[in-house]
Scaffold this active site. Structure first.
Site, PDB file in Angstrom:
ATOM      1  N   LYS A  83       0.893  -1.141   0.020  1.00  0.00           N
ATOM      2  CA  LYS A  83      -0.129   0.162  -0.013  1.00  0.00           C
ATOM      3  C   LYS A  83       1.007   1.495   0.038  1.00  0.00           C
ATOM      4  O   LYS A  83       1.887   1.332   1.003  1.00  0.00           O
ATOM      5  CB  LYS A  83      -0.790  -0.075   1.302  1.00  0.00           C
ATOM      6  CG  LYS A  83      -2.458   0.221   1.218  1.00  0.00           C
ATOM      7  CD  LYS A  83      -2.900   0.240   2.630  1.00  0.00           C
ATOM      8  CE  LYS A  83      -4.340   0.220   2.543  1.00  0.00           C
ATOM      9  NZ  LYS A  83      -4.976   0.334   3.611  1.00  0.00           N
TER      10      LYS A  83
HETATM   11  C1  E4P Z   1      -8.302   1.095   3.930  1.00  0.00           C
HETATM   12  O1  E4P Z   1      -7.680   0.591   3.173  1.00  0.00           O
HETATM   13  C2  E4P Z   1      -8.103   1.887   4.996  1.00  0.00           C
HETATM   14  O2  E4P Z   1      -7.421   1.013   6.123  1.00  0.00           O
HETATM   15  C3  E4P Z   1      -9.453   2.143   5.894  1.00  0.00           C
HETATM   16  O3  E4P Z   1     -10.692   1.724   5.270  1.00  0.00           O
HETATM   17  C4  E4P Z   1      -9.874   3.501   6.727  1.00  0.00           C
HETATM   18  O4  E4P Z   1     -10.720   3.679   7.023  1.00  0.00           O
HETATM   19  P1  E4P Z   1     -11.318   4.752   8.269  1.00  0.00           P
HETATM   20  O5  E4P Z   1     -11.418   6.083   7.349  1.00  0.00           O
HETATM   21  O6  E4P Z   1     -12.172   4.417   8.859  1.00  0.00           O
HETATM   22  O7  E4P Z   1     -10.201   4.890   9.031  1.00  0.00           O
END
Ligand code: E4P
Length: 217
Positions: A83
């Site tokens: 990522k």
């Molecule tokens: C996605 O890969 C992220 O880890 C996640 O969906 C972020 O979500 P949040 O905005 O609830 O922290």
């Protein structure tokens, strides 16, 4: 639509995986912090549980640093998706890592323009954050729809991974739009099973069954 589980909680991942509801996992630095565990150790354990992609996030802010971290994270298991954030440096790192045949998930996407760039850079996944857009009175789900239209217009192969999902309704809305994947916390996936009419109907059936005095086993 595939389900990824947005957590580093291995017990929750194991439970959902046994039900066929964990096609992959997404983690981020905040989720690793919440787990209280070492990133390599917990990510390896997750990769051993699920067959699908497990996103592990880089934390460098320059492209070379992201590439080095991405290569290191990829040694954890074959199903790692690296990522990187949707910055210019992140796009450069995506290009390099994707060129090496690695799965890259470009995260922190908040606009259709960003999603176009990620596809051009060879991302396997683009992660538009629905909930965080809704938090500032913008329309997160509209962004998913816009990206779907654009990717279909140009036959981009990047998978749309609807992220920052906060409610069960987000899951069905993302599915209706045609998101390839939705990643959600375990409690949101479980809430998809809830309906007050199911609870009411079951109570009535059980009350009537009690009156019959019968047993099935
Ligand atoms: C996605 O890969 C992220 O880890 C996640 O969906 C972020 O979500 P949040 O905005 O609830 O922290």
């Amino acid at each position: 639509m595939k389900f990824f589980v947005d957590t580093a909680d291995v017990d929750a991942i194991r439970e959902l995986n046994e039900l066929g509801m964990a096609d992959g996992v997404t983690t981020n630095p905040s989720l690793i912090m919440k787990s209280g565990r070492d990133i390599r150790e917990v990510t390896k354990e997750i990769c051993d549980i699920v067959d699908g992609p497990v996103s592990a996030e880089t934390v460098a802010t320059d492209a070379d640093g992201m590439v080095a971290e991405g290569r290191e994270l990829a040694t954890i298991a074959d199903n790692i998706a690296i990522k990187v954030p949707l910055t210019w440096a992140g796009l450069k790192a995506c290009r390099t890592l994707a060129g090496e045949g690695r799965m890259v998930n470009v995260t922190l996407c908040f606009s259709a323009n960003q999603a176009i760039l990620a596809a051009k850079a060879g991302a396997a996944f683009i992660s538009p954050f629905i909930g965080r857009l809704d938090d500032i009175n913008l329309d997160g789900m509209q962004l998913i729809a816009d990206i779907r239209t654009i990717y279909d217009n140009f036959n981009f192969k990047t998978n749309i991974l609807a992220a920052s999902i906060r409610s069960a309704n987000h899951m069905s809305e993302a599915a209706l739009i045609g998101a390839d994947v939705a990643t959600a916390p375990p409690d949101v996936i479980k809430k998809m099973a809830s309906h007050p009419l199911t609870d009411k109907g079951l109570d009535a059936f059980l009350a009537d069954w009690e009156k019959t005095g019968q047993k099935i086993v």
